[in-house]
Design an enzyme around this catalytic site. Structure first.
Site: not given
Length: 356
Positions: A66, A178, A210-211, A233, A321
Protein backbone atom coordinates in the site's frame (compact mmCIF):
# COMPACT_ATOMS: atom_id res chain seq x y z
CA UNK A 1 23.12 -8.03 -6.60
CA UNK A 2 21.58 -4.79 -5.37
CA UNK A 3 19.23 -2.07 -6.55
CA UNK A 4 20.14 -0.09 -9.65
CA UNK A 5 20.51 3.67 -9.75
CA UNK A 6 17.15 3.98 -11.52
CA UNK A 7 15.52 1.83 -8.82
CA UNK A 8 16.88 4.08 -6.08
CA UNK A 9 15.62 7.17 -7.91
CA UNK A 10 12.19 5.56 -8.04
CA UNK A 11 12.41 4.72 -4.33
CA UNK A 12 13.03 8.37 -3.46
CA UNK A 13 10.42 9.70 -5.87
CA UNK A 14 7.77 7.37 -4.46
CA UNK A 15 8.59 8.32 -0.86
CA UNK A 16 8.42 12.01 -1.71
CA UNK A 17 4.88 11.76 -3.04
CA UNK A 18 2.00 13.07 -0.96
CA UNK A 19 -0.50 10.22 -0.64
CA UNK A 20 -2.70 10.48 2.45
CA UNK A 21 -5.31 7.77 2.75
CA UNK A 22 -8.07 8.43 0.24
CA UNK A 23 -5.91 10.83 -1.81
CA UNK A 24 -3.22 8.59 -3.28
CA UNK A 25 -3.25 9.68 -6.94
CA UNK A 26 0.23 11.24 -6.79
CA UNK A 27 1.84 8.00 -5.59
CA UNK A 28 -0.26 5.93 -8.01
CA UNK A 29 1.02 7.95 -10.96
CA UNK A 30 4.67 7.51 -9.95
CA UNK A 31 4.16 3.79 -9.32
CA UNK A 32 2.30 3.18 -12.58
CA UNK A 33 4.64 5.22 -14.75
CA UNK A 34 7.66 3.32 -13.41
CA UNK A 35 6.17 0.00 -14.52
CA UNK A 36 4.53 1.09 -17.77
CA UNK A 37 7.48 0.08 -19.95
CA UNK A 38 7.49 -3.57 -18.80
CA UNK A 39 3.89 -4.23 -17.67
CA UNK A 40 0.35 -3.59 -18.70
CA UNK A 41 -0.81 -0.91 -16.24
CA UNK A 42 -4.30 0.20 -15.30
CA UNK A 43 -6.00 1.98 -12.40
CA UNK A 44 -9.26 1.10 -10.68
CA UNK A 45 -11.95 3.37 -9.27
CA UNK A 46 -10.44 3.45 -5.76
CA UNK A 47 -7.00 4.43 -7.03
CA UNK A 48 -5.24 1.06 -6.91
CA UNK A 49 -2.59 0.57 -9.59
CA UNK A 50 -2.72 -2.87 -11.24
CA UNK A 51 0.36 -3.87 -13.26
CA UNK A 52 0.28 -7.27 -14.95
CA UNK A 53 2.59 -9.78 -16.63
CA UNK A 54 1.46 -12.83 -18.63
CA UNK A 55 -2.06 -11.92 -17.54
CA UNK A 56 -3.90 -14.62 -19.52
CA UNK A 57 -2.32 -17.57 -17.69
CA UNK A 58 -4.81 -19.65 -15.73
CA UNK A 59 -3.09 -19.38 -12.34
CA UNK A 60 -3.02 -15.81 -11.01
CA UNK A 61 -0.59 -14.46 -8.44
CA UNK A 62 -1.08 -11.07 -6.80
CA UNK A 63 1.51 -8.92 -5.05
CA UNK A 64 0.38 -5.88 -3.08
CA UNK A 65 1.94 -3.06 -1.11
CA UNK A 66 0.00 0.00 0.00
CA UNK A 67 1.20 3.48 -0.86
CA UNK A 68 -1.26 5.43 1.26
CA UNK A 69 0.22 7.19 4.29
CA UNK A 70 -1.19 8.52 7.54
CA UNK A 71 -2.15 12.19 7.69
CA UNK A 72 -4.87 14.61 8.67
CA UNK A 73 -7.89 16.44 7.29
CA UNK A 74 -8.98 20.03 7.90
CA UNK A 75 -12.25 20.31 9.86
CA UNK A 76 -12.37 23.99 10.91
CA UNK A 77 -10.79 27.37 10.19
CA UNK A 78 -10.71 29.66 13.21
CA UNK A 79 -11.12 33.45 13.34
CA UNK A 80 -7.34 33.67 13.84
CA UNK A 81 -6.74 31.82 10.57
CA UNK A 82 -5.64 28.61 12.31
CA UNK A 83 -6.65 25.21 10.91
CA UNK A 84 -8.00 22.51 13.18
CA UNK A 85 -7.82 18.93 11.98
CA UNK A 86 -8.70 15.30 12.55
CA UNK A 87 -6.43 12.26 12.13
CA UNK A 88 -6.55 10.23 8.92
CA UNK A 89 -5.09 6.85 9.89
CA UNK A 90 -3.24 5.77 13.01
CA UNK A 91 -1.59 8.95 14.29
CA UNK A 92 0.86 8.94 17.20
CA UNK A 93 0.03 12.25 18.89
CA UNK A 94 3.42 12.32 20.63
CA UNK A 95 5.12 12.85 17.25
CA UNK A 96 2.82 15.59 15.97
CA UNK A 97 3.63 18.96 17.66
CA UNK A 98 6.01 21.26 15.73
CA UNK A 99 5.79 19.12 12.57
CA UNK A 100 5.97 20.77 9.16
CA UNK A 101 3.05 19.80 6.94
CA UNK A 102 1.61 20.32 3.48
CA UNK A 103 -2.10 20.92 2.88
CA UNK A 104 -3.14 19.43 -0.46
CA UNK A 105 -5.45 21.79 -2.33
CA UNK A 106 -6.67 21.87 -5.94
CA UNK A 107 -4.21 24.71 -6.55
CA UNK A 108 -1.25 22.84 -5.06
CA UNK A 109 0.47 22.32 -1.72
CA UNK A 110 0.17 24.93 1.02
CA UNK A 111 2.92 24.72 3.66
CA UNK A 112 2.24 24.97 7.37
CA UNK A 113 3.36 23.93 10.82
CA UNK A 114 1.50 22.17 13.61
CA UNK A 115 1.39 24.40 16.67
CA UNK A 116 0.36 24.14 20.30
CA UNK A 117 0.53 26.24 23.43
CA UNK A 118 4.19 27.02 24.36
CA UNK A 119 5.63 25.00 27.24
CA UNK A 120 6.16 28.23 29.21
CA UNK A 121 2.39 28.76 29.36
CA UNK A 122 1.51 25.23 30.42
CA UNK A 123 0.60 24.41 33.99
CA UNK A 124 3.16 22.13 35.71
CA UNK A 125 0.90 19.06 35.53
CA UNK A 126 0.20 19.71 31.83
CA UNK A 127 3.88 19.50 30.94
CA UNK A 128 3.98 15.77 31.67
CA UNK A 129 0.95 14.92 29.51
CA UNK A 130 0.70 14.31 25.78
CA UNK A 131 -1.13 17.13 24.02
CA UNK A 132 -4.41 16.01 22.45
CA UNK A 133 -4.84 16.51 18.71
CA UNK A 134 -7.85 18.72 19.44
CA UNK A 135 -5.51 21.12 21.27
CA UNK A 136 -3.22 21.51 18.26
CA UNK A 137 -3.66 23.47 15.07
CA UNK A 138 -2.01 24.10 11.71
CA UNK A 139 -0.58 27.57 11.18
CA UNK A 140 -0.10 28.59 7.52
CA UNK A 141 0.87 32.16 8.39
CA UNK A 142 -2.58 33.60 7.67
CA UNK A 143 -3.69 36.67 9.64
CA UNK A 144 -7.35 35.66 9.87
CA UNK A 145 -10.03 33.28 8.62
CA UNK A 146 -10.63 35.18 5.39
CA UNK A 147 -6.97 35.07 4.44
CA UNK A 148 -6.69 31.36 5.29
CA UNK A 149 -9.87 30.49 3.39
CA UNK A 150 -8.40 31.89 0.20
CA UNK A 151 -5.72 29.18 0.36
CA UNK A 152 -7.35 26.14 2.00
CA UNK A 153 -10.79 24.64 2.57
CA UNK A 154 -12.46 22.43 5.10
CA UNK A 155 -11.88 18.83 4.01
CA UNK A 156 -8.47 19.40 2.46
CA UNK A 157 -6.10 16.51 3.24
CA UNK A 158 -2.82 17.12 5.06
CA UNK A 159 0.48 15.21 5.07
CA UNK A 160 3.77 15.59 6.85
CA UNK A 161 6.31 17.51 4.77
CA UNK A 162 8.09 15.27 2.26
CA UNK A 163 11.44 13.89 3.32
CA UNK A 164 13.89 11.22 2.24
CA UNK A 165 17.47 10.82 3.40
CA UNK A 166 20.01 8.04 3.07
CA UNK A 167 21.87 7.69 6.37
CA UNK A 168 24.50 5.37 4.91
CA UNK A 169 24.79 2.92 2.01
CA UNK A 170 21.87 0.82 3.23
CA UNK A 171 19.60 2.66 5.66
CA UNK A 172 17.28 5.55 4.95
CA UNK A 173 14.59 7.56 6.70
CA UNK A 174 11.29 8.91 5.41
CA UNK A 175 7.82 9.68 6.69
CA UNK A 176 6.35 7.17 4.26
CA UNK A 177 8.22 3.90 4.71
CA UNK A 178 4.90 2.44 5.87
CA UNK A 179 4.25 1.27 3.29
CA UNK A 180 5.93 2.82 0.30
CA UNK A 181 8.81 0.42 0.85
CA UNK A 182 6.28 -2.38 0.29
CA UNK A 183 4.97 -0.80 -2.91
CA UNK A 184 8.59 -0.32 -4.01
CA UNK A 185 9.28 -4.03 -3.49
CA UNK A 186 6.20 -4.93 -5.53
CA UNK A 187 7.39 -2.74 -8.41
CA UNK A 188 10.95 -4.05 -8.29
CA UNK A 189 9.72 -7.66 -8.22
CA UNK A 190 7.56 -7.01 -11.28
CA UNK A 191 10.58 -5.64 -13.13
CA UNK A 192 12.63 -8.69 -12.19
CA UNK A 193 9.85 -11.06 -13.25
CA UNK A 194 9.49 -9.26 -16.58
CA UNK A 195 12.87 -10.78 -17.48
CA UNK A 196 11.81 -14.34 -16.58
CA UNK A 197 9.76 -16.96 -18.38
CA UNK A 198 6.55 -17.22 -16.36
CA UNK A 199 4.03 -20.04 -16.12
CA UNK A 200 1.60 -17.92 -14.11
CA UNK A 201 -0.06 -14.54 -14.43
CA UNK A 202 1.39 -11.97 -12.03
CA UNK A 203 -0.39 -8.82 -10.88
CA UNK A 204 1.57 -6.19 -8.97
CA UNK A 205 -0.87 -3.95 -7.15
CA UNK A 206 -0.15 -0.68 -5.39
CA UNK A 207 -3.03 -0.50 -2.95
CA UNK A 208 -4.87 2.41 -1.36
CA UNK A 209 -6.69 3.05 1.93
CA UNK A 210 -4.90 0.33 3.89
CA UNK A 211 -4.63 2.59 6.92
CA UNK A 212 -8.40 2.84 7.28
CA UNK A 213 -9.39 -0.80 6.85
CA UNK A 214 -7.55 -2.60 4.01
CA UNK A 215 -10.01 -1.19 1.52
CA UNK A 216 -7.76 -1.15 -1.55
CA UNK A 217 -6.69 -4.75 -1.09
CA UNK A 218 -10.32 -5.80 -0.67
CA UNK A 219 -11.34 -4.25 -3.98
CA UNK A 220 -8.09 -5.08 -5.78
CA UNK A 221 -8.20 -8.71 -4.68
CA UNK A 222 -11.78 -9.10 -5.85
CA UNK A 223 -10.90 -7.63 -9.24
CA UNK A 224 -7.76 -9.71 -9.83
CA UNK A 225 -9.25 -12.88 -8.32
CA UNK A 226 -5.88 -14.53 -7.55
CA UNK A 227 -5.18 -18.04 -6.29
CA UNK A 228 -2.00 -16.83 -4.55
CA UNK A 229 -1.39 -13.50 -2.86
CA UNK A 230 1.64 -11.84 -1.28
CA UNK A 231 1.32 -8.71 0.83
CA UNK A 232 4.46 -6.71 1.55
CA UNK A 233 4.33 -4.36 4.52
CA UNK A 234 6.53 -3.16 7.35
CA UNK A 235 7.08 -4.96 10.65
CA UNK A 236 8.48 -3.90 13.99
CA UNK A 237 12.25 -3.91 14.32
CA UNK A 238 13.07 -4.88 17.90
CA UNK A 239 16.77 -3.96 17.85
CA UNK A 240 16.04 -0.93 20.04
CA UNK A 241 16.04 -0.35 23.81
CA UNK A 242 13.00 -1.35 25.87
CA UNK A 243 11.27 -3.44 23.20
CA UNK A 244 10.91 -6.91 24.74
CA UNK A 245 12.07 -9.60 22.33
CA UNK A 246 10.31 -12.22 24.43
CA UNK A 247 7.05 -10.53 23.40
CA UNK A 248 7.73 -9.27 19.88
CA UNK A 249 10.53 -11.52 18.62
CA UNK A 250 14.12 -10.83 17.61
CA UNK A 251 14.05 -8.66 14.48
CA UNK A 252 16.84 -6.36 13.31
CA UNK A 253 17.44 -4.03 10.39
CA UNK A 254 19.67 -5.52 7.72
CA UNK A 255 19.20 -9.18 8.65
CA UNK A 256 16.62 -10.01 5.98
CA UNK A 257 12.92 -9.95 5.25
CA UNK A 258 10.53 -11.12 7.98
CA UNK A 259 8.41 -14.23 7.47
CA UNK A 260 5.80 -14.93 10.10
CA UNK A 261 3.49 -17.75 11.01
CA UNK A 262 -0.05 -16.65 11.71
CA UNK A 263 -3.59 -17.21 10.48
CA UNK A 264 -2.94 -14.85 7.56
CA UNK A 265 -0.20 -17.10 6.18
CA UNK A 266 -1.02 -20.20 4.13
CA UNK A 267 1.03 -23.13 5.46
CA UNK A 268 1.92 -24.59 2.05
CA UNK A 269 2.93 -21.22 0.61
CA UNK A 270 4.99 -20.53 3.70
CA UNK A 271 6.88 -23.80 3.22
CA UNK A 272 7.61 -22.84 -0.40
CA UNK A 273 8.99 -19.46 0.63
CA UNK A 274 11.24 -20.96 3.28
CA UNK A 275 12.52 -23.63 0.90
CA UNK A 276 13.32 -20.99 -1.70
CA UNK A 277 15.12 -18.88 0.90
CA UNK A 278 17.22 -21.88 1.93
CA UNK A 279 17.98 -23.03 -1.61
CA UNK A 280 18.91 -19.54 -2.84
CA UNK A 281 20.65 -18.40 0.39
CA UNK A 282 18.24 -15.48 0.84
CA UNK A 283 18.28 -13.84 4.26
CA UNK A 284 15.04 -14.17 6.20
CA UNK A 285 14.00 -13.54 9.79
CA UNK A 286 11.39 -15.64 11.54
CA UNK A 287 8.80 -14.33 13.92
CA UNK A 288 5.13 -14.69 14.71
CA UNK A 289 2.66 -11.85 14.44
CA UNK A 290 1.87 -10.15 17.74
CA UNK A 291 -1.77 -10.97 17.06
CA UNK A 292 -3.37 -13.89 15.27
CA UNK A 293 -4.69 -12.00 12.25
CA UNK A 294 -5.39 -8.61 10.71
CA UNK A 295 -3.61 -5.31 10.34
CA UNK A 296 -2.19 -5.76 6.84
CA UNK A 297 -3.51 -6.27 3.31
CA UNK A 298 -2.89 -10.00 3.79
CA UNK A 299 -6.02 -10.33 5.91
CA UNK A 300 -8.28 -8.80 3.26
CA UNK A 301 -6.63 -10.64 0.39
CA UNK A 302 -6.90 -14.02 2.11
CA UNK A 303 -10.68 -13.66 2.43
CA UNK A 304 -11.30 -12.65 -1.20
CA UNK A 305 -14.05 -14.62 -2.94
CA UNK A 306 -13.58 -18.32 -2.06
CA UNK A 307 -10.23 -17.73 -0.36
CA UNK A 308 -6.63 -17.04 -1.40
CA UNK A 309 -3.37 -18.69 -0.35
CA UNK A 310 -1.56 -15.71 1.20
CA UNK A 311 1.78 -14.84 2.73
CA UNK A 312 2.95 -11.70 4.48
CA UNK A 313 6.50 -10.42 3.96
CA UNK A 314 7.46 -7.68 6.41
CA UNK A 315 10.30 -5.19 6.11
CA UNK A 316 11.87 -4.37 9.50
CA UNK A 317 10.98 -0.80 10.39
CA UNK A 318 12.08 1.51 13.20
CA UNK A 319 9.95 4.41 14.49
CA UNK A 320 6.74 3.31 12.74
CA UNK A 321 4.10 5.99 12.10
CA UNK A 322 6.54 8.83 12.61
CA UNK A 323 8.24 11.33 10.30
CA UNK A 324 11.53 9.41 10.53
CA UNK A 325 10.68 5.78 9.87
CA UNK A 326 13.83 3.81 9.07
CA UNK A 327 14.33 0.82 6.77
CA UNK A 328 17.31 -1.04 5.32
CA UNK A 329 17.71 -1.68 1.59
CA UNK A 330 19.27 -5.08 2.23
CA UNK A 331 15.97 -6.27 3.67
CA UNK A 332 14.08 -4.89 0.69
CA UNK A 333 16.42 -6.65 -1.73
CA UNK A 334 15.96 -9.94 0.15
CA UNK A 335 12.21 -9.55 -0.33
CA UNK A 336 12.58 -8.91 -4.07
CA UNK A 337 14.83 -11.94 -4.47
CA UNK A 338 12.56 -14.20 -2.45
CA UNK A 339 9.41 -13.17 -4.30
CA UNK A 340 11.06 -13.33 -7.72
CA UNK A 341 12.56 -16.78 -7.22
CA UNK A 342 9.42 -18.22 -5.63
CA UNK A 343 7.02 -16.93 -8.29
CA UNK A 344 9.36 -17.85 -11.16
CA UNK A 345 9.42 -21.43 -9.82
CA UNK A 346 5.63 -21.87 -10.04
CA UNK A 347 4.54 -24.36 -12.67
CA UNK A 348 0.95 -23.14 -12.59
CA UNK A 349 -0.66 -26.30 -11.22
CA UNK A 350 0.35 -26.00 -7.55
CA UNK A 351 -2.14 -26.83 -4.82
CA UNK A 352 -2.09 -24.72 -1.65
CA UNK A 353 -4.69 -26.69 0.25
CA UNK A 354 -3.09 -27.41 3.65
CA UNK A 355 -4.93 -30.73 4.16
CA UNK A 356 -2.86 -33.47 2.52
Amino acid sequence: MSFSESSLKFLEALHRTASPTGYEAEAAKVFGTYLSDVCNVRYDVLGNTIASLNKNASMRVMLCGHYDEIGFQIVYISEEGLLYFRPNGGIDKLNVPSSEVDILTPAGRVPGVIGKKPIHLLKPKERDCAVELTDMWIDIGAANREEAAKLVSVGDPVVMRENFRMLNANRYISKGCDDKIGAFIVAETMRQLAERKLNVAVFGVGTVQEEVGLRGATVGGFGVDPQVGFAIDVGFATDLPDIPKRQYGDVALGRGIILSKSCDNNIVLGEMLRKTAKDKAIAIQETTAHRATGGTDTAALQMTRAGVATALLSVPNRYMHSQVEMCDLRDAWAAVELLTETIASFKGDESFIPVR
